[in-house]
Write a protein that holds these residues in place. Structure first.
Motif, PDB file in Angstrom:
ATOM      1  N   GLU A   1       0.850  -1.191   0.000  1.00  0.00           N
ATOM      2  CA  GLU A   1       0.000   0.000   0.000  1.00  0.00           C
ATOM      3  C   GLU A   1       0.889   1.247   0.000  1.00  0.00           C
ATOM      4  N   VAL A   2       0.586   2.178  -0.891  1.00  0.00           N
ATOM      5  CA  VAL A   2       1.409   3.376  -1.037  1.00  0.00           C
ATOM      6  C   VAL A   2       0.593   4.612  -0.686  1.00  0.00           C
ATOM      7  N   GLY A   3       1.139   5.433   0.188  1.00  0.00           N
ATOM      8  CA  GLY A   3       0.533   6.711   0.518  1.00  0.00           C
ATOM      9  C   GLY A   3       1.464   7.838   0.129  1.00  0.00           C
ATOM     10  N   VAL A   4       0.898   8.940  -0.354  1.00  0.00           N
ATOM     11  CA  VAL A   4       1.688  10.079  -0.814  1.00  0.00           C
ATOM     12  C   VAL A   4       1.349  11.299   0.039  1.00  0.00           C
ATOM     13  N   ILE A   5       2.374  11.953   0.558  1.00  0.00           N
ATOM     14  CA  ILE A   5       2.205  13.219   1.272  1.00  0.00           C
ATOM     15  C   ILE A   5       2.900  14.303   0.460  1.00  0.00           C
ATOM     16  N   ALA A   6       2.143  15.307   0.057  1.00  0.00           N
ATOM     17  CA  ALA A   6       2.685  16.402  -0.740  1.00  0.00           C
ATOM     18  C   ALA A   6       2.679  17.688   0.071  1.00  0.00           C
ATOM     19  N   GLY A   7       3.703  18.480  -0.082  1.00  0.00           N
ATOM     20  CA  GLY A   7       3.737  19.797   0.536  1.00  0.00           C
ATOM     21  C   GLY A   7       3.159  20.840  -0.399  1.00  0.00           C
ATOM     22  N   ASP A   8       2.512  21.862   0.154  1.00  0.00           N
ATOM     23  CA  ASP A   8       1.921  22.897  -0.706  1.00  0.00           C
ATOM     24  C   ASP A   8       2.375  24.307  -0.321  1.00  0.00           C
ATOM     25  N   ARG A   9       3.568  24.403   0.299  1.00  0.00           N
ATOM     26  CA  ARG A   9       4.168  25.718   0.558  1.00  0.00           C
ATOM     27  C   ARG A   9       5.263  25.936  -0.493  1.00  0.00           C
ATOM     28  N   PRO A  10       5.034  26.827  -1.463  1.00  0.00           N
ATOM     29  CA  PRO A  10       5.923  26.934  -2.632  1.00  0.00           C
ATOM     30  C   PRO A  10       7.214  27.711  -2.380  1.00  0.00           C
ATOM     31  N   ARG A  11       8.132  27.082  -1.665  1.00  0.00           N
ATOM     32  CA  ARG A  11       9.429  27.702  -1.393  1.00  0.00           C
ATOM     33  C   ARG A  11      10.525  26.687  -1.694  1.00  0.00           C
ATOM     34  N   GLY A  12      11.307  26.953  -2.747  1.00  0.00           N
ATOM     35  CA  GLY A  12      12.373  26.020  -3.079  1.00  0.00           C
ATOM     36  C   GLY A  12      13.013  26.323  -4.407  1.00  0.00           C
ATOM     37  N   ILE A  13      13.957  25.477  -4.808  1.00  0.00           N
ATOM     38  CA  ILE A  13      14.753  25.705  -6.004  1.00  0.00           C
ATOM     39  C   ILE A  13      13.907  25.696  -7.276  1.00  0.00           C
ATOM     40  N   GLY A  14      12.835  24.917  -7.274  1.00  0.00           N
ATOM     41  CA  GLY A  14      11.982  24.871  -8.465  1.00  0.00           C
ATOM     42  C   GLY A  14      11.341  26.202  -8.768  1.00  0.00           C
TER      43      GLY A  14
END
Length: 209
Positions: free
Chosen positions: A128-141
């Motif tokens: 079973e795979v769970g995904v946690i995504a961050g939504d604070r747009p601070r970074g190299i991208g």
């Protein structure tokens, strides 16, 4: 077992390890040379590390999530029940593509470039795979204009949405901040225990975008 991402070492995940231990988990680390060794070699080394061992869960940050899923795809008999991917570009990374286009920055991806560029195929394994995504747009991208505000600053939200995963959750954190986030650790622990993410203060776990 915790698996770090590009440019990092096992100690990078110590804040997450500390929180998971406080939640009752026995935590181990898997380290690999992400630049000179690359993700392909890491997958094989992870398979060898896990084969014949006791049942376990995997938690991978960024590239570490791709390494975890690819290892399980190659060796579906490994004793892994659940996997949590933290900020992993499971559908490929626009930030990596932007870096790969420039001679002065392509070397930063090293031998992990291929996996970061292509991402993973839809998940159909037994774990079973769970995904946690961050939504604070601070970074190299963001600095490279590779991702927009719907991101953790390095990985776009849509890049974390892989078909076939069992759960998806968004937390207020940047790409690096996912490792430090108490909420990300709480959700990781919840998924490892139950195969589901918990509702947060705002309601149900966030859906893919």
């Amino acid at each position: 077992m915790l698996i770090h991402g590009l440019w990092n070492r096992p100690w990078w995940l110590l804040p997450l390890a500390w929180r998971l231990r406080r939640s009752g988990f026995l935590v181990g680390h898997f380290g690999y040379p992400s630049i000179v060794g690359g993700a392909e070699g890491a997958c094989q080394a992870l398979v060898e590390r896990l084969r014949g061992g006791p049942p376990c869960h995997l938690v991978g940050h960024s590239l570490g999530g791709l390494v975890a899923l690819e290892a399980l795809r190659r060796a579906p008999d490994l004793p892994v029940r659940r996997v949590v991917c933290l900020g992993s570009p499971l559908c490929g990374s626009a930030t990596a593509r932007r870096l790969a286009l420039r001679p002065w920055s392509a070397w930063l991806l090293g031998r992990s470039a291929g996996m970061l560029l292509r991402g993973c195929r839809p998940w159909d394994g037994s774990a079973e795979v769970g995904v946690i995504a961050g939504d604070r747009p601070r970074g190299i991208g963001r600095l490279l204009a590779a991702v927009d505000a719907a991101s953790d600053g390095t990985v776009a939200l849509h890049e974390t949405c892989l078909q076939g995963v069992a759960g998806y959750c968004r937390v207020r954190a940047s790409h690096t901040g996912l490792v430090l986030s108490a909420e990300a650790a709480r959700q990781t622990a919840a998924f490892l225990r139950t195969g589901r993410f918990q509702a947060g203060p705002g309601g149900e776990p966030g859906a893919p975008v």
